[in-house]
Motif scaffolding. Sequence first.
Motif, PDB file in Angstrom:
ATOM      1  N   LYS A 142       3.599  17.777 -40.823  1.00 32.18           N
ATOM      2  CA  LYS A 142       2.535  16.818 -40.490  1.00 32.18           C
ATOM      3  C   LYS A 142       3.114  15.566 -39.840  1.00 32.18           C
ATOM      4  O   LYS A 142       2.496  14.981 -38.954  1.00 32.18           O
ATOM      5  CB  LYS A 142       1.740  16.419 -41.742  1.00 32.18           C
ATOM      6  N   LEU A 143       4.298  15.171 -40.294  1.00 34.98           N
ATOM      7  CA  LEU A 143       4.956  14.006 -39.688  1.00 34.98           C
ATOM      8  C   LEU A 143       5.289  14.306 -38.225  1.00 34.98           C
ATOM      9  O   LEU A 143       5.028  13.486 -37.337  1.00 34.98           O
ATOM     10  CB  LEU A 143       6.217  13.630 -40.469  1.00 34.98           C
ATOM     11  N   SER A 144       5.825  15.484 -37.970  1.00 35.22           N
ATOM     12  CA  SER A 144       6.142  15.891 -36.598  1.00 35.22           C
ATOM     13  C   SER A 144       4.891  15.901 -35.726  1.00 35.22           C
ATOM     14  O   SER A 144       4.907  15.446 -34.587  1.00 35.22           O
ATOM     15  CB  SER A 144       6.772  17.286 -36.582  1.00 35.22           C
ATOM     16  N   GLN A 145       3.808  16.416 -36.317  1.00 35.02           N
ATOM     17  CA  GLN A 145       2.524  16.479 -35.617  1.00 35.02           C
ATOM     18  C   GLN A 145       2.037  15.061 -35.271  1.00 35.02           C
ATOM     19  O   GLN A 145       1.615  14.792 -34.151  1.00 35.02           O
ATOM     20  CB  GLN A 145       1.507  17.135 -36.544  1.00 35.02           C
ATOM     21  N   PHE A 146       2.124  14.171 -36.269  1.00 35.18           N
ATOM     22  CA  PHE A 146       1.685  12.790 -36.078  1.00 35.18           C
ATOM     23  C   PHE A 146       2.495  12.117 -34.970  1.00 35.18           C
ATOM     24  O   PHE A 146       1.945  11.494 -34.067  1.00 35.18           O
ATOM     25  CB  PHE A 146       1.813  12.002 -37.385  1.00 35.18           C
ATOM     26  N   LEU A 147       3.818  12.258 -35.047  1.00 35.51           N
ATOM     27  CA  LEU A 147       4.676  11.636 -34.036  1.00 35.51           C
ATOM     28  C   LEU A 147       4.402  12.221 -32.656  1.00 35.51           C
ATOM     29  O   LEU A 147       4.280  11.490 -31.675  1.00 35.51           O
ATOM     30  CB  LEU A 147       6.157  11.822 -34.400  1.00 35.51           C
ATOM     31  N   GLY A 148       4.266  13.537 -32.613  1.00 38.80           N
ATOM     32  CA  GLY A 148       4.025  14.217 -31.340  1.00 38.80           C
ATOM     33  C   GLY A 148       2.738  13.784 -30.665  1.00 38.80           C
ATOM     34  O   GLY A 148       2.684  13.649 -29.444  1.00 38.80           O
ATOM     35  N   SER A 149       1.706  13.546 -31.469  1.00 37.79           N
ATOM     36  CA  SER A 149       0.416  13.185 -30.872  1.00 37.79           C
ATOM     37  C   SER A 149       0.282  11.680 -30.629  1.00 37.79           C
ATOM     38  O   SER A 149      -0.586  11.250 -29.894  1.00 37.79           O
ATOM     39  CB  SER A 149      -0.725  13.668 -31.762  1.00 37.79           C
ATOM     40  N   THR A 150       1.154  10.884 -31.238  1.00 37.24           N
ATOM     41  CA  THR A 150       1.017   9.426 -31.148  1.00 37.24           C
ATOM     42  C   THR A 150       2.025   8.783 -30.198  1.00 37.24           C
ATOM     43  O   THR A 150       1.708   7.815 -29.512  1.00 37.24           O
ATOM     44  CB  THR A 150       1.145   8.785 -32.549  1.00 37.24           C
ATOM     45  N   LEU A 151       3.232   9.339 -30.159  1.00 37.80           N
ATOM     46  CA  LEU A 151       4.273   8.776 -29.290  1.00 37.80           C
ATOM     47  C   LEU A 151       3.941   8.966 -27.822  1.00 37.80           C
ATOM     48  O   LEU A 151       3.499  10.032 -27.414  1.00 37.80           O
ATOM     49  CB  LEU A 151       5.619   9.466 -29.559  1.00 37.80           C
ATOM     50  N   ASP A 185      16.768   1.461 -25.739  1.00 35.65           N
ATOM     51  CA  ASP A 185      16.200   0.736 -24.603  1.00 35.65           C
ATOM     52  C   ASP A 185      14.996  -0.030 -25.146  1.00 35.65           C
ATOM     53  O   ASP A 185      14.289   0.490 -26.008  1.00 35.65           O
ATOM     54  CB  ASP A 185      15.750   1.764 -23.546  1.00 35.65           C
ATOM     55  N   PRO A 186      14.774  -1.260 -24.673  1.00 33.94           N
ATOM     56  CA  PRO A 186      13.661  -2.059 -25.231  1.00 33.94           C
ATOM     57  C   PRO A 186      12.308  -1.348 -25.231  1.00 33.94           C
ATOM     58  O   PRO A 186      11.545  -1.479 -26.177  1.00 33.94           O
ATOM     59  CB  PRO A 186      13.618  -3.299 -24.329  1.00 33.94           C
ATOM     60  N   HIS A 187      12.032  -0.558 -24.184  1.00 30.52           N
ATOM     61  CA  HIS A 187      10.742   0.144 -24.114  1.00 30.52           C
ATOM     62  C   HIS A 187      10.655   1.274 -25.139  1.00 30.52           C
ATOM     63  O   HIS A 187       9.632   1.441 -25.806  1.00 30.52           O
ATOM     64  CB  HIS A 187      10.519   0.708 -22.709  1.00 30.52           C
ATOM     65  N   LEU A 188      11.733   2.061 -25.253  1.00 32.30           N
ATOM     66  CA  LEU A 188      11.749   3.156 -26.228  1.00 32.30           C
ATOM     67  C   LEU A 188      11.696   2.593 -27.644  1.00 32.30           C
ATOM     68  O   LEU A 188      10.995   3.110 -28.511  1.00 32.30           O
ATOM     69  CB  LEU A 188      13.002   4.024 -26.060  1.00 32.30           C
ATOM     70  N   ASP A 189      12.452   1.515 -27.873  1.00 32.96           N
ATOM     71  CA  ASP A 189      12.493   0.886 -29.192  1.00 32.96           C
ATOM     72  C   ASP A 189      11.105   0.386 -29.606  1.00 32.96           C
ATOM     73  O   ASP A 189      10.646   0.629 -30.721  1.00 32.96           O
ATOM     74  CB  ASP A 189      13.470  -0.300 -29.201  1.00 32.96           C
ATOM     75  N   ALA A 190      10.437  -0.297 -28.677  1.00 36.74           N
ATOM     76  CA  ALA A 190       9.117  -0.865 -28.965  1.00 36.74           C
ATOM     77  C   ALA A 190       8.099   0.228 -29.261  1.00 36.74           C
ATOM     78  O   ALA A 190       7.258   0.085 -30.159  1.00 36.74           O
ATOM     79  CB  ALA A 190       8.649  -1.733 -27.795  1.00 36.74           C
ATOM     80  N   GLU A 191       8.183   1.334 -28.534  1.00 32.01           N
ATOM     81  CA  GLU A 191       7.243   2.434 -28.736  1.00 32.01           C
ATOM     82  C   GLU A 191       7.481   3.103 -30.093  1.00 32.01           C
ATOM     83  O   GLU A 191       6.533   3.431 -30.809  1.00 32.01           O
ATOM     84  CB  GLU A 191       7.356   3.444 -27.585  1.00 32.01           C
ATOM     85  N   ALA A 192       8.748   3.296 -30.443  1.00 27.10           N
ATOM     86  CA  ALA A 192       9.082   3.890 -31.742  1.00 27.10           C
ATOM     87  C   ALA A 192       8.529   3.015 -32.871  1.00 27.10           C
ATOM     88  O   ALA A 192       7.932   3.506 -33.830  1.00 27.10           O
ATOM     89  CB  ALA A 192      10.594   4.054 -31.881  1.00 27.10           C
ATOM     90  N   LEU A 193       8.697   1.714 -32.740  1.00 24.17           N
ATOM     91  CA  LEU A 193       8.221   0.757 -33.738  1.00 24.17           C
ATOM     92  C   LEU A 193       6.695   0.755 -33.818  1.00 24.17           C
ATOM     93  O   LEU A 193       6.114   0.737 -34.909  1.00 24.17           O
ATOM     94  CB  LEU A 193       8.739  -0.631 -33.363  1.00 24.17           C
ATOM     95  N   ARG A 194       6.040   0.814 -32.661  1.00 25.57           N
ATOM     96  CA  ARG A 194       4.576   0.830 -32.615  1.00 25.57           C
ATOM     97  C   ARG A 194       4.035   2.016 -33.411  1.00 25.57           C
ATOM     98  O   ARG A 194       3.118   1.877 -34.227  1.00 25.57           O
ATOM     99  CB  ARG A 194       4.106   0.934 -31.150  1.00 25.57           C
ATOM    100  N   VAL A 195       4.647   3.186 -33.208  1.00 24.82           N
ATOM    101  CA  VAL A 195       4.179   4.406 -33.842  1.00 24.82           C
ATOM    102  C   VAL A 195       4.454   4.400 -35.352  1.00 24.82           C
ATOM    103  O   VAL A 195       3.601   4.798 -36.141  1.00 24.82           O
ATOM    104  CB  VAL A 195       4.789   5.637 -33.141  1.00 24.82           C
ATOM    105  N   VAL A 196       5.624   3.905 -35.739  1.00 22.35           N
ATOM    106  CA  VAL A 196       5.939   3.824 -37.176  1.00 22.35           C
ATOM    107  C   VAL A 196       4.925   2.912 -37.881  1.00 22.35           C
ATOM    108  O   VAL A 196       4.443   3.221 -38.972  1.00 22.35           O
ATOM    109  CB  VAL A 196       7.395   3.332 -37.396  1.00 22.35           C
ATOM    110  N   ASN A 197       4.554   1.824 -37.228  1.00 25.35           N
ATOM    111  CA  ASN A 197       3.586   0.903 -37.828  1.00 25.35           C
ATOM    112  C   ASN A 197       2.165   1.460 -37.884  1.00 25.35           C
ATOM    113  O   ASN A 197       1.310   0.911 -38.572  1.00 25.35           O
ATOM    114  CB  ASN A 197       3.626  -0.447 -37.108  1.00 25.35           C
TER     115      ASN A 197
END
Length: 116
Positions: A15-24, A61-73
């Motif tokens: 489910k975590l993989s699914q969530f990340l896949g659909s949100t990232l 990279d600032p863009h990848l980092d920001a996106e990863a953080l956005r999704v975790v939040n």
Amino acid sequence: SDEVSLPAFPGGMAKLSQFLGSTLRYPTVCMENGIQGRVMVKFLVTSKGEVKLAKVDRGVDPHLDAEALRVVNLMPRWIPGEKDGKPVGVWFELPIIYRLRKSTSKSIITFTTIPC
């Protein structure tokens, strides 16, 4: 005992993989420039299962980092870790791996999870 059970994403890793896949979303600028890599995001799963204090531990990279953080939040509550049968706050480290597939313009994002 000092054993602490790790927090768990509701529904488990699938489910975590699914969530990340659909949100990232792969940032366009990174896609165009072929930027990929592994962003390590560290966060606290509180005794109530809330995801708090997320931060990029190792960035790419600032863009990848920001996106990863956005999704975790955006993640829903987790099942909290436990110690002696009681829920406790536990730090968790989540690697989010951005990988571009060469053969197509469509980006593929893969990730794995490793407890800190």
